[in-house]
Motif scaffolding. Sequence first.
Motif, PDB file in Angstrom:
ATOM      1  N   ARG A  24       0.818  -1.226   0.000  1.00 25.88           N
ATOM      2  CA  ARG A  24       0.000   0.000   0.000  1.00 25.88           C
ATOM      3  C   ARG A  24       0.860   1.289   0.000  1.00 25.88           C
ATOM      4  NH1 ARG A  24      -3.572  -1.992   3.786  1.00 25.88           N
ATOM      5  NH2 ARG A  24      -4.683  -3.120   2.149  1.00 25.88           N
ATOM      6  N   PHE A  25       2.098   1.192   0.444  1.00 25.62           N
ATOM      7  CA  PHE A  25       2.964   2.386   0.421  1.00 25.62           C
ATOM      8  C   PHE A  25       3.394   2.702  -1.016  1.00 25.62           C
ATOM      9  CE2 PHE A  25       3.623   0.855   4.757  1.00 25.62           C
ATOM     10  CZ  PHE A  25       3.552   2.035   5.489  1.00 25.62           C
ATOM     11  N   PRO A  26       3.089   3.908  -1.531  1.00 24.04           N
ATOM     12  CA  PRO A  26       3.572   4.249  -2.879  1.00 24.04           C
ATOM     13  C   PRO A  26       5.047   4.667  -2.829  1.00 24.04           C
ATOM     14  CG  PRO A  26       2.093   5.961  -2.054  1.00 24.04           C
ATOM     15  CD  PRO A  26       2.274   4.976  -0.936  1.00 24.04           C
ATOM     16  N   SER A  27       5.911   3.732  -2.563  1.00 21.97           N
ATOM     17  CA  SER A  27       7.334   4.032  -2.338  1.00 21.97           C
ATOM     18  C   SER A  27       8.094   4.113  -3.670  1.00 21.97           C
ATOM     19  CB  SER A  27       7.945   2.975  -1.417  1.00 21.97           C
ATOM     20  OG  SER A  27       7.575   1.672  -1.824  1.00 21.97           O
ATOM     21  N   VAL A  28       7.702   5.112  -4.471  1.00 15.24           N
ATOM     22  CA  VAL A  28       8.273   5.294  -5.812  1.00 15.24           C
ATOM     23  C   VAL A  28       9.550   6.129  -5.716  1.00 15.24           C
ATOM     24  CG1 VAL A  28       7.826   6.143  -8.145  1.00 15.24           C
ATOM     25  CG2 VAL A  28       5.931   5.245  -6.757  1.00 15.24           C
ATOM     26  N   SER A  29      10.688   5.483  -5.893  1.00 12.01           N
ATOM     27  CA  SER A  29      11.954   6.184  -5.664  1.00 12.01           C
ATOM     28  C   SER A  29      12.309   7.192  -6.753  1.00 12.01           C
ATOM     29  CB  SER A  29      13.092   5.174  -5.504  1.00 12.01           C
ATOM     30  OG  SER A  29      13.069   4.246  -6.567  1.00 12.01           O
ATOM     31  N   ALA A  30      11.738   7.032  -7.942  1.00 11.81           N
ATOM     32  CA  ALA A  30      12.100   7.937  -9.043  1.00 11.81           C
ATOM     33  C   ALA A  30      11.412   9.295  -8.935  1.00 11.81           C
ATOM     34  CB  ALA A  30      11.756   7.290 -10.384  1.00 11.81           C
ATOM     35  N   GLN A  31      10.334   9.388  -8.150  1.00 17.43           N
ATOM     36  CA  GLN A  31       9.541  10.621  -8.140  1.00 17.43           C
ATOM     37  C   GLN A  31       9.659  11.344  -6.797  1.00 17.43           C
ATOM     38  OE1 GLN A  31       5.749   8.799  -9.201  1.00 17.43           O
ATOM     39  NE2 GLN A  31       6.208   8.986 -11.391  1.00 17.43           N
ATOM     40  N   PRO A  32      10.200  12.586  -6.837  1.00 17.92           N
ATOM     41  CA  PRO A  32      10.477  13.330  -5.588  1.00 17.92           C
ATOM     42  C   PRO A  32       9.245  13.500  -4.692  1.00 17.92           C
ATOM     43  CG  PRO A  32      11.179  14.593  -7.543  1.00 17.92           C
ATOM     44  CD  PRO A  32      10.584  13.326  -8.043  1.00 17.92           C
ATOM     45  N   GLN A  33       8.055  13.551  -5.283  1.00 17.55           N
ATOM     46  CA  GLN A  33       6.859  13.753  -4.451  1.00 17.55           C
ATOM     47  C   GLN A  33       6.576  12.570  -3.528  1.00 17.55           C
ATOM     48  OE1 GLN A  33       6.785  13.297  -7.790  1.00 17.55           O
ATOM     49  NE2 GLN A  33       4.856  12.423  -8.517  1.00 17.55           N
ATOM     50  N   HIS A  34       7.263  11.449  -3.750  1.00 18.31           N
ATOM     51  CA  HIS A  34       7.034  10.274  -2.904  1.00 18.31           C
ATOM     52  C   HIS A  34       8.084  10.085  -1.810  1.00 18.31           C
ATOM     53  CE1 HIS A  34       3.510   8.751  -4.863  1.00 18.31           C
ATOM     54  NE2 HIS A  34       4.080   8.862  -6.051  1.00 18.31           N
ATOM     55  N   LYS A  35       8.948  11.079  -1.638  1.00 18.74           N
ATOM     56  CA  LYS A  35      10.008  11.011  -0.622  1.00 18.74           C
ATOM     57  C   LYS A  35       9.446  10.600   0.758  1.00 18.74           C
ATOM     58  CE  LYS A  35      14.397  11.875   0.142  1.00 18.74           C
ATOM     59  NZ  LYS A  35      15.325  10.915  -0.442  1.00 18.74           N
ATOM     60  N   GLY A  36       8.352  11.249   1.130  1.00 17.15           N
ATOM     61  CA  GLY A  36       7.729  10.960   2.423  1.00 17.15           C
ATOM     62  C   GLY A  36       7.185   9.543   2.498  1.00 17.15           C
ATOM     63  N   ASP A  37       6.648   9.059   1.375  1.00 14.66           N
ATOM     64  CA  ASP A  37       6.109   7.694   1.339  1.00 14.66           C
ATOM     65  C   ASP A  37       7.224   6.671   1.506  1.00 14.66           C
ATOM     66  OD1 ASP A  37       3.420   8.501   0.843  1.00 14.66           O
ATOM     67  OD2 ASP A  37       3.991   8.926  -1.234  1.00 14.66           O
ATOM     68  N   GLN A  87      14.527  -4.806  -1.784  1.00 14.29           N
ATOM     69  CA  GLN A  87      14.289  -3.370  -1.966  1.00 14.29           C
ATOM     70  C   GLN A  87      12.853  -3.034  -1.590  1.00 14.29           C
ATOM     71  OE1 GLN A  87      14.219  -4.178  -6.376  1.00 14.29           O
ATOM     72  NE2 GLN A  87      12.794  -2.461  -6.349  1.00 14.29           N
ATOM     73  N   TYR A  88      12.682  -1.907  -0.871  1.00 12.60           N
ATOM     74  CA  TYR A  88      11.310  -1.488  -0.552  1.00 12.60           C
ATOM     75  C   TYR A  88      10.818  -0.391  -1.494  1.00 12.60           C
ATOM     76  CZ  TYR A  88      13.491   2.394   2.039  1.00 12.60           C
ATOM     77  OH  TYR A  88      14.231   3.499   2.373  1.00 12.60           O
ATOM     78  N   ASP A  89      11.708   0.105  -2.379  1.00 11.59           N
ATOM     79  CA  ASP A  89      11.226   1.096  -3.350  1.00 11.59           C
ATOM     80  C   ASP A  89      10.635   0.384  -4.567  1.00 11.59           C
ATOM     81  OD1 ASP A  89      13.876   0.286  -4.166  1.00 11.59           O
ATOM     82  OD2 ASP A  89      13.886   1.941  -5.597  1.00 11.59           O
ATOM     83  N   VAL A  90       9.783   1.108  -5.278  1.00 14.71           N
ATOM     84  CA  VAL A  90       9.115   0.532  -6.457  1.00 14.71           C
ATOM     85  C   VAL A  90       9.245   1.484  -7.646  1.00 14.71           C
ATOM     86  CG1 VAL A  90       7.449  -0.691  -5.011  1.00 14.71           C
ATOM     87  CG2 VAL A  90       6.830   1.536  -5.974  1.00 14.71           C
ATOM     88  N   LEU A  91       8.920   0.945  -8.809  1.00 15.88           N
ATOM     89  CA  LEU A  91       8.954   1.736 -10.038  1.00 15.88           C
ATOM     90  C   LEU A  91       7.684   2.591 -10.131  1.00 15.88           C
ATOM     91  CD1 LEU A  91      11.311   1.129 -12.056  1.00 15.88           C
ATOM     92  CD2 LEU A  91       9.582   0.266 -13.582  1.00 15.88           C
ATOM     93  N   PRO A  92       7.732   3.728 -10.856  1.00 13.67           N
ATOM     94  CA  PRO A  92       6.485   4.490 -11.049  1.00 13.67           C
ATOM     95  C   PRO A  92       5.383   3.588 -11.631  1.00 13.67           C
ATOM     96  CG  PRO A  92       8.351   5.749 -11.871  1.00 13.67           C
ATOM     97  CD  PRO A  92       8.886   4.385 -11.510  1.00 13.67           C
ATOM     98  N   ALA A  93       4.134   3.892 -11.286  1.00 15.67           N
ATOM     99  CA  ALA A  93       3.029   3.031 -11.720  1.00 15.67           C
ATOM    100  C   ALA A  93       2.414   3.482 -13.044  1.00 15.67           C
ATOM    101  CB  ALA A  93       1.957   2.985 -10.634  1.00 15.67           C
ATOM    102  N   GLU A  94       2.817   4.653 -13.545  1.00 15.55           N
ATOM    103  CA  GLU A  94       2.264   5.156 -14.792  1.00 15.55           C
ATOM    104  C   GLU A  94       2.452   4.152 -15.939  1.00 15.55           C
ATOM    105  OE1 GLU A  94       4.029   6.878 -12.682  1.00 15.55           O
ATOM    106  OE2 GLU A  94       3.282   8.898 -12.486  1.00 15.55           O
TER     107      GLU A  94
END
Length: 456
Positions: A24-37, A87-94
């Motif tokens: 459920r965590f949107p842990s998208v490492s490529a996108q700065p807006q997800h830093k908090g996630d 790894q707990y980060d994920v790729l963008p979902a777009e």
Amino acid sequence: MQQVLKYLEQNQTRFIGELCDYVRFPSVSAQPQHKGDLAACANWLHQHCQSVGLRSRLCPTEGNPIILARTFQQASRSRPHFLVYGQYDVLPAEPFELWQSPPFEPRIAGRSLFGRGACDNKGQHFAHLKAVEGYLKTGTELPCELTFLIEGEEEVGCTHLGAFLKSNREELKCEAIVISDTGIPSLKHPALTYSLRGIAAIEVEVRGPSRDLHSGIYGGSVENPAMALCQLLGKLRDKNGRITIPGFYDDVVPLTSYERKQLARLPFNEKEHRDFLGVPKLFGEKGYPPVEQRSARPTLEINGLTSGYQGDGSKTIIPAWARAKITMRLVPNQKPARIIKLAQQHLKRICPPAVRLEVKPGHGGEPYLVSPTSRKAQAALRALKTAFGCEPVLLREGGSIPIVTDFKKILGADALMLGLALPDDNPHSPNEKFSLDCFEKGMRMGAWLWQELAQN
Ligand SMILES: [Zn+2]
């Protein structure tokens, strides 16, 4: 051991729920807006590791934190120590519109769990975590010491992991690293992956006029950068699927006859494969079967192509520039730096004089190979056989895990790649999923693995 297996069986439903919480965590490492996630996800995992009885530390880096969760307080020299990497980060979902359900709202259908990161890589290392929980919660002694190393920058090139490994080299010294991030052909073909392809990335930019030009007033006397780029790229591969960059194949080590025989054991049906991919015909380098083409041969792919106007209707211009993102998959013993240089030189040589060319080097990762007949590899194969109840196969993976070569270089340890992804799991694509059967069998494999490896 029976107690561990029973614990794993009895707690399946809870484990699946926990995995859903993780996805459920949107842990998208490529996108700065997800830093908090990413921070929230790391924190959740850290606490989860503590709750299963591991000694977990949240280690800050200049990027996203790394989680180190150990079964011990102080390493004993008499017991073997193994590392589990994930790894707990994920790729963008777009693109979001191609998902049948929102990517960060995990959905279970049949024996599949859908969600971005379910397969790559949350579900896979979570299976190992649950296997160890089985030992810790039943008071069963582990035959070795374990450290889970879970990072948050895998999808953006493991930016800070190398430095982290270097500064924690002593603590992380181990017999081998277990990584579940590769695929298996089917539930009846569990696999040990003994080789990975490397990668070399470049970005090509062709610039023409100083601004977009009116194609009526100027068209005919000025080179079109989009056309020039297409022509340049078109020259990089011949009709037999061979890359035309001079020197590209110089360092490629050919397959041994033993390896060709092993790869030929893999289940492969050309029509099914074609239908699954939705292509009218397969295409690849002449002289090699598809299984070899996509794992044991190097490639060059255009990943993205941009130029000119892409909105509604038409816009009659000669675009000022055109860009392409390119990655090349490499096999042992090709070196990314050398391949990038060869590509740069070749593109410069063949670029037409009416445009300017810039080739920016991108990230690189070396290919990898570990002997499938080593004792550790054989131990892993036994664990697979017991957990899945059938004869495992040996695989070469077409994808890249650059950190595997770093582990080898910095810690001197080989990686055992025991992936749990099925061919239709769609990692990096819309509708990513993870098989709950793989999750369950992966936990059992994780439980048996330490018994087998520690015996060596
Ligand atoms: Zn990935």
